[in-house]
Design a protein around this motif. Structure first.
Motif: not given
Length: 164
Positions: A53-73
């Motif tokens: 559903w694309g509900t989790t969003i990732e921030l990457k620098e190249g292939e390295r994941i620096l952070l993730k976020f999602r909206m909660n209920w």
């Protein structure tokens, strides 16, 4: 405390400035998607929705994941960072209706920044005024958190307008 401004030349490009000097640019690939990239001091980062559903969003620098976020209920955006292999959590939330703003707080509820949106009616683009706390100003990765907060504000606005 530090003051930042975000200006939008169109609905896809947002520039973060401090004292008229450019800090970074957030660029969306399309206004139908949450994919974007931002550039800070010649470093590029990608923002990509993940999952079915694309509900989790990732921030990457190249292939390295620096952070993730999602909206909660309850409409807050939960941010998990992995800077320097250290996991930290933040909450990005909407506050108010008539004098609306967004707040980034740490795990203890301490406000790190306040972001006030300003809709420019003649262009129908949002601009933002950001005020950061003294604690936030000491963060090594503060520019990444500023750009992520900008994306979260845009994400929140688009989710709320899609729900109407």
């Amino acid at each position: 405390m530090t003051e930042y401004k975000v200006k939008s030349s169109n609905s896809l490009v947002f520039e973060l400035t401090k004292d008229e000097a450019s800090i970074g640019t957030l660029t969306y690939t399309s206004w139908f998607r949450f994919s974007a990239e931002f550039e800070i001091l010649h470093s590029k980062y990608q923002i990509e929705p993940k999952g079915f559903w694309g509900t989790t969003i990732e921030l990457k620098e190249g292939e390295r994941i620096l952070l993730k976020f999602r909206m909660n209920w309850n409409g807050e955006i939960v941010i998990q960072t992995y800077f320097n292999e250290i996991k930290s959590g933040y909450i990005f939330k909407h506050r108010g209706i008539f004098k609306e703003s967004f707040v980034l707080a740490d795990q203890n509820g301490i406000e790190l920044l306040v972001m006030k949106p300003d809709l420019k009616w003649h262009t129908m683009h949002y601009e933002y005024q950001i005020t950061t706390s003294d604690t936030f100003d000491t963060f090594f990765e503060k520019e990444i958190l500023l750009m992520t907060s900008l994306h979260c504000a845009n994400y929140y606005m688009s989710m709320m307008t899609a729900g109407m």
